[in-house]
Write an enzyme that holds these catalytic residues in place. Structure first.
Site, PDB file in Angstrom:
ATOM      1  N   ILE A  24       0.905  -1.145   0.000  1.00  0.00           N
ATOM      2  CA  ILE A  24       0.000   0.000   0.000  1.00  0.00           C
ATOM      3  C   ILE A  24       0.947   1.199   0.000  1.00  0.00           C
ATOM      4  O   ILE A  24       1.900   1.255   0.777  1.00  0.00           O
ATOM      5  CB  ILE A  24      -0.952  -0.033   1.223  1.00  0.00           C
ATOM      6  CG1 ILE A  24      -1.877   1.183   1.266  1.00  0.00           C
ATOM      7  CG2 ILE A  24      -0.218  -0.163   2.531  1.00  0.00           C
ATOM      8  CD1 ILE A  24      -2.979   1.074   2.353  1.00  0.00           C
ATOM      9  N   SER A  25       0.704   2.160  -0.896  1.00  0.00           N
ATOM     10  CA  SER A  25       1.647   3.270  -1.057  1.00  0.00           C
ATOM     11  C   SER A  25       1.717   4.152   0.181  1.00  0.00           C
ATOM     12  O   SER A  25       0.789   4.192   0.997  1.00  0.00           O
ATOM     13  CB  SER A  25       1.244   4.135  -2.248  1.00  0.00           C
ATOM     14  OG  SER A  25       1.096   3.346  -3.393  1.00  0.00           O
ATOM     15  N   GLN A  26       2.814   4.888   0.266  1.00  0.00           N
ATOM     16  CA  GLN A  26       3.011   5.883   1.321  1.00  0.00           C
ATOM     17  C   GLN A  26       1.903   6.949   1.219  1.00  0.00           C
ATOM     18  O   GLN A  26       1.571   7.374   0.106  1.00  0.00           O
ATOM     19  CB  GLN A  26       4.379   6.513   1.045  1.00  0.00           C
ATOM     20  CG  GLN A  26       4.830   7.542   1.997  1.00  0.00           C
ATOM     21  CD  GLN A  26       6.060   8.281   1.452  1.00  0.00           C
ATOM     22  OE1 GLN A  26       6.622   7.899   0.430  1.00  0.00           O
ATOM     23  NE2 GLN A  26       6.441   9.326   2.132  1.00  0.00           N
TER      24      GLN A  26
END
Ligand code: SAH
Length: 215
Positions: free
Chosen positions: A61-63
């Site tokens: 899950i992206s930053q």
């Protein structure tokens, strides 16, 4: 002392503003969506750290900053039909769904696809339509789209996606191989021309063809 998730969320939002996220609506949506529900339980306490986190099927899950940045750069409005490639946990899709009219999202890993579908139901995000498949081909039956966001890095920009953009439409995609510096690129369709602007250096999992039925 245990700092509550709410306090951590407030700190994160302040940090995002300092980092240049100025779009109040994007910030509101990030404040609204429970990121802790999209990550594995054992990482719950880290939900509001400004970091990418592992999810199922060896994906990430992206930053939060990258989610906010890419969302801001996509310039989504309430009348837009938007396509996302790489549903993953479903978090970015949930953010986009709050900003647009209808959100279409494609995932190639079955366990992630199933998990995200459950989350959309739980959060009552009824304007999201999901597809299990290879998003590099886009979604022919639903095109054209006002906006397209790809959340996995392509070594090249898939042509089929470009031509599923409406005239004047915008696509955001990380571009670059795994062993080189990748950049978020913003493409604006101008008839049969495409204006390409290179934005931020990033690190994304690869955009791959084919589908995977198990983890
Ligand atoms: N938007 C996601 C990010 C997940 S990481 C989130 O908010 O959690 C990128 C995702 O893209 C992975 O789940 C990966 O399986 C998926 N992916 C990679 N190539 C793809 C393709 N060709 N079609 C659909 N999904 C793809």
């Amino acid at each position: 002392m245990n700092v509550s998730l709410d306090d951590k969320k407030k700190t994160l939002l302040t940090k995002l503003k300092e980092q240049g996220i100025t779009d109040e609506i994007v910030l509101e949506v990030i404040a609204d969506i429970p990121r802790e529900d999209f990550i594995p339980d054992f990482l719950r306490s880290q939900a509001y750290e400004n970091a990418a986190l592992p999810i199922e099927s060896e994906q990430t899950i992206s930053q939060p900053y990258i989610v906010a940045y890419m969302t801001q750069e996509l310039r989504v409005t309430k009348n837009h039909k938007v396509l996302e490639i790489g549903t993953g946990s479903g978090y970015q899709a949930a953010v986009l769904a709050k900003l647009c009219k209808r959100l279409f999202t494609i995932e190639r890993h079955m366990p992630l696809f199933k998990g995200a579908e459950e989350m959309f139901k739980k959060l009552r995000l009824y304007n999201i339509t999901t597809l299990f498949g290879n998003g590099m081909k886009g979604w022919k039956e639903q095109q054209p789209f006002d906006r397209i966001m790809v959340t996995a890095a392509g070594e090249e920009i898939p042509d089929e996606l470009l031509y599923q953009l409406k005239d004047g439409g915008i696509m955001i995609i990380p571009v670059g191989a795994q062993d080189e510096t990748q950049h978020v690129v913003r493409i604006t369709r101008n008839g049969d021309d495409f204006d390409v602007k290179t934005l931020l250096p990033v690190k994304f999992v690869p955009l791959l063809s084919g589908i995977v039925h198990s983890s």
